[in-house]
Write a protein that holds these residues in place. Structure first.
Motif, PDB file in Angstrom:
ATOM      1  N   SER A 210      36.513   7.269  -3.003  1.00 49.19           N
ATOM      2  CA  SER A 210      37.949   7.892  -3.117  1.00 49.19           C
ATOM      3  C   SER A 210      37.184   9.457  -4.304  1.00 49.19           C
ATOM      4  O   SER A 210      37.625   9.021  -5.367  1.00 49.19           O
ATOM      5  CB  SER A 210      39.213   7.410  -3.457  1.00 49.19           C
ATOM      6  N   SER A 254      42.810   4.565  -4.612  1.00 49.23           N
ATOM      7  CA  SER A 254      43.305   5.872  -4.249  1.00 49.23           C
ATOM      8  C   SER A 254      44.651   6.872  -4.982  1.00 49.23           C
ATOM      9  O   SER A 254      44.933   6.527  -5.480  1.00 49.23           O
ATOM     10  CB  SER A 254      43.327   6.017  -2.648  1.00 49.23           C
ATOM     11  N   THR A 298      46.839   5.087   1.198  1.00 49.50           N
ATOM     12  CA  THR A 298      46.481   5.623   1.176  1.00 49.50           C
ATOM     13  C   THR A 298      47.270   6.752   1.119  1.00 49.50           C
ATOM     14  O   THR A 298      48.301   6.156   1.829  1.00 49.50           O
ATOM     15  CB  THR A 298      45.410   6.312   2.076  1.00 49.50           C
ATOM     16  N   SER A 340      41.853   0.804   7.639  1.00 49.01           N
ATOM     17  CA  SER A 340      41.472   2.368   7.629  1.00 49.01           C
ATOM     18  C   SER A 340      42.204   3.646   7.511  1.00 49.01           C
ATOM     19  O   SER A 340      41.313   4.427   7.824  1.00 49.01           O
ATOM     20  CB  SER A 340      39.906   1.877   7.910  1.00 49.01           C
ATOM     21  N   SER A 342      43.445   7.364   7.404  1.00 51.68           N
ATOM     22  CA  SER A 342      43.369   8.378   7.203  1.00 51.68           C
ATOM     23  C   SER A 342      43.971   9.503   7.355  1.00 51.68           C
ATOM     24  O   SER A 342      44.161   9.759   8.869  1.00 51.68           O
ATOM     25  CB  SER A 342      41.894   9.095   6.986  1.00 51.68           C
ATOM     26  N   SER A 385      35.509   3.782   8.444  1.00 52.90           N
ATOM     27  CA  SER A 385      36.297   4.292   7.663  1.00 52.90           C
ATOM     28  C   SER A 385      35.991   5.140   8.130  1.00 52.90           C
ATOM     29  O   SER A 385      35.911   7.034   7.510  1.00 52.90           O
ATOM     30  CB  SER A 385      34.944   3.909   6.734  1.00 52.90           C
ATOM     31  N   SER A 387      37.673   9.501   7.512  1.00 52.66           N
ATOM     32  CA  SER A 387      38.097  10.694   6.164  1.00 52.66           C
ATOM     33  C   SER A 387      37.825  11.997   6.514  1.00 52.66           C
ATOM     34  O   SER A 387      37.309  12.468   7.752  1.00 52.66           O
ATOM     35  CB  SER A 387      37.029   9.854   5.397  1.00 52.66           C
ATOM     36  N   TYR A 397      32.595   9.774  10.228  1.00 50.78           N
ATOM     37  CA  TYR A 397      33.038   7.819   9.686  1.00 50.78           C
ATOM     38  C   TYR A 397      31.857   7.762   9.909  1.00 50.78           C
ATOM     39  O   TYR A 397      31.065   8.096   9.944  1.00 50.78           O
ATOM     40  CB  TYR A 397      33.835   7.553  11.542  1.00 50.78           C
ATOM     41  N   ALA A 431      33.396   9.895   2.586  1.00 50.98           N
ATOM     42  CA  ALA A 431      34.991   9.751   1.615  1.00 50.98           C
ATOM     43  C   ALA A 431      34.722  11.592   1.913  1.00 50.98           C
ATOM     44  O   ALA A 431      33.737  12.251   1.544  1.00 50.98           O
ATOM     45  CB  ALA A 431      35.246   9.179   0.312  1.00 50.98           C
ATOM     46  N   TRP A 432      35.072  12.038   2.306  1.00 52.67           N
ATOM     47  CA  TRP A 432      35.302  13.709   2.936  1.00 52.67           C
ATOM     48  C   TRP A 432      35.860  14.029   1.851  1.00 52.67           C
ATOM     49  O   TRP A 432      37.489  13.912   0.875  1.00 52.67           O
ATOM     50  CB  TRP A 432      35.797  14.415   3.653  1.00 52.67           C
TER      51      TRP A 432
END
Lengths: 438, 177
Positions: A210, A254, A298, A340, A342, A385, A387, A397, A431-432
């Motif tokens: 993250s 996070s 998050t 998960s 986001s 996942s 993001s 993802y 993770a972006w």
């Protein structure tokens, strides 16, 4: 000759690069198509003319063309079908582009001087016969892809009114081997998969990378030392710090939006609960206290609340709680399994890994208009996942294909997906990054 | 196909129990010392040096059919210990009682479905379930530790139930015998 060089380049790069990187490289030189799935009838037609002059090793126009196509918002013209190749505004003949039904036209050229390249570009509205942008950027040869992504961002923002997220990065975990023989790496790459760089190697599992809000650091979970621990690492220098080493699970770190706090999952109290650590003092505040699995916290964009996964109601669902603790309220009611979470930058969209039976897909809950509207972003069957890109326009993802993991980037409207495949081994946990600072 | 693993486990359990009984009997037959001797040795000698009659020794970890079973399997999204694994709990708990210096690490695992962090929690729940069962049978909490790997250490990577059922497991790893 050209084809053979391209093939060799790809073969050499394959162990290191993501496959679409090669696909994009090839496409940018007029060869293979990029691995885009689906299409958007409403996409805006834009012609990106190959840049003139000397741009070094980088096909700047090709990188921009691939970026815009990948977004799902634009339909780009194959450079092989260009009747003219203007590189500056004075050479643009509007009727030509109107006949090709192009709404927009991007031209540019590079000039090299002493190792640096000056890149000039101009964006035109074909119908209005009007120049929308005209700028120049100077950078060393090694940074020309960065220049191209910044041009993509400028074009995207000028036309759509939304900040572009092409000049950003992604982090992900790769693994090779099975069971106790497995090796894990944490990798940082450009958002289009180019320039991958391994920042951690381990023979123990790595997960949950993250980004810090300034994009300089990553926090992640590593099992090195025999148990899970939470680490924070500076990407540029490689220096790192283990911030938790409690008995039981140390997971799901996070950063808060202001970067001063870290939300995390610890099971030192007997079962996984959400905690927030003040990074300066290392002081911990327990946020949840339930006999359930509470994890994957998050932050809301304002830093006032946390969204997390909990199975307190039986199966995993997303809940929201104040970042200082208190009672939590359930957020997701669609689907038997939601995990998960986001959030988009404006907090209006929530992406989850949603399960129904043996099928797990990326689902999007849009709260911008009254009651929440759900849509499916991915086909399944083992997607996880999600993001968000920092501009909320795309979601990255992880999916399973056969025995391995691959990454997809999907437009937030679900219309266009791009596949990122590693030549060997698994890719997961994308993770972006936040926007980069110029 | 689905029943195959429990079935095998049951067969192994029965085999394990009978072997355990056989070993126990053989030892009794072999030793049969006068009743006063064991009383003397237990009061004068340290426990570790002279195993009591019928007590496990580290060698049994490799030879005893029950102790050799070190994997407990679970149903989807479940952390309840299935009845067929009770015999394994019994013999490992006895080993821990017989060997106070033994240390056992319980490694919890999950299948690949769902989120990785949630699966870390699920793996820990499974590890805790095995830890509770061992303690209920006389193992000491100081001898036991639980670590969850979630879905990060699969033994099988195909996306089907046969494979998933192998990954939903707790592995018993002796860090000190």
């Amino acid at each position: 000759m050209w084809g053979r060089m391209r093939k060799n380049a790809c073969r050499l790069l394959l162990p290191l690069l993501l496959l679409p990187a090669c696909a994009a490289l090839a496409q940018s030189r007029g060869g293979l198509e990029i691995d885009i799935i689906g299409g958007n009838a409403a996409a805006l037609p834009i012609a990106v003319v190959p840049f003139g002059g000397d741009c070094g090793q980088t096909d700047v126009g090709g990188v921009v063309r691939a970026d815009l196509g990948r977004s799902g918002q634009f339909r780009t013209l194959d450079p092989a079908n260009l009747p003219e190749r203007p590189t500056e505004g004075s050479a643009v003949a509007y009727p030509t582009w109107r006949m090709l039904k192009q709404d927009f036209l991007l031209v540019g050229r590079c000039v090299s001087s002493g190792g640096d390249y000056r890149t000039e570009y101009e964006l035109f509205d074909v119908a209005k016969q009007q120049r929308l942008l005209g700028f120049a950027l100077t950078a060393p040869g090694g940074a020309m892809r960065d220049v191209a992504h910044q041009i993509s961002d400028a074009v995207y923002e000028k036309i759509l009114g939304v900040r572009g997220a092409f000049w950003t990065r992604i982090a992900y975990v790769t693994s090779t081997g099975l069971g106790r023989e497995a090796k894990y790496s944490l990798v940082v790459a450009d958002a289009d998969g180019f320039n991958p760089r391994t920042v951690v190697n381990s023979s123990e599992p790595l997960l949950s990378p993250s980004w810090s809000p300034d994009g300089h650091k990553l926090t992640y979970v590593s099992f090195e030392g025999g148990n899970s621990g939470i680490w924070i690492q500076d990407i540029a220098t490689g220096s790192r710090e283990k911030v938790t080493n409690f008995r039981g699970i140390n997971g799901a770190p996070s950063f808060s939006p202001d970067g001063t706090r870290l939300a995390m999952t610890l099971s030192k109290g007997g079962n996984p609960d959400i905690y927030v650590m003040d990074l300066a003092s290392k002081h911990l505040t327990q946020i949840t206290n339930q006999f359930s699995i509470d994890t994957e916290a998050t932050w809301s964009p304002d830093g006032n609340s946390l969204y997390f996964t909990s199975d307190r109601g039986g199966r995993p669902q997303v809940y929201q709680v104040s970042a200082s603790g208190g009672s939590a309220s359930r957020v997701t009611f669609d689907g038997s399994y939601n995990a998960s979470p986001s959030l988009s930058f404006d907090g209006k969209k929530l992406a989850t890994a949603q399960g129904a039976g043996n099928v797990y897909r990326i689902a999007l809950m849009d709260r911008s208009t009254g009651s929440p509207r759900w849509s499916m972003l991915s086909p399944g069957s083992l997607d996880e996942s999600p993001s968000f890109a920092p501009n909320g326009a795309m979601v990255l993802y992880a999916a399973r294909e056969g025995r391995r993991g691959v990454l997809y980037a999907v437009s937030a409207d679900g219309r266009v997906r791009q596949r990122l495949v590693l030549a060997s081994g698994d890719v997961r946990e994308p993770a972006w990054s936040p926007f980069r600072q110029k | 196909m689905k029943a195959s693993i429990p079935q095998i486990a049951r067969i192994l359990t029965i085999a394990g129990l009978s072997a355990f009984v056989a070993v126990g009997c053989a030892k009794k037959v072999k030793e049969t010392p006068p009743p006063s001797n064991p009383v003397d040795t237990t009061t004068t000698a340290p426990i570790n040096d002279t195993p009591r009659a019928g007590a496990y020794t580290p060698a049994d970890l490799d030879s005893d059919a029950c102790l050799r079973q070190r994997v407990v399997y679970f149903d989807l999204d479940q952390d309840a210990l299935k009845p067929e694994f009770q015999a394994i709990m019994n013999c490992h708990a006895k080993y821990l009682r017989d060997r106070p210096s033994a240390r056992l690490r319980l490694e919890g695992n999950a299948d690949e479905r769902g989120s990785r962090e949630y699966n870390l929690g699920l793996g820990e729940r499974r590890g805790n379930a095995v830890s509770s069962a061992l303690q209920a049978n006389g193992g000491s909490s100081s001898q036991l530790s639980v670590i969850s790997y979630g879905e990060e250490r699969p033994v099988c990577t195909e996306s089907n139930e046969a494979c998933w059922s192998k990954n939903r497991r707790v592995e018993l790893v002796y860090s000190a015998k």
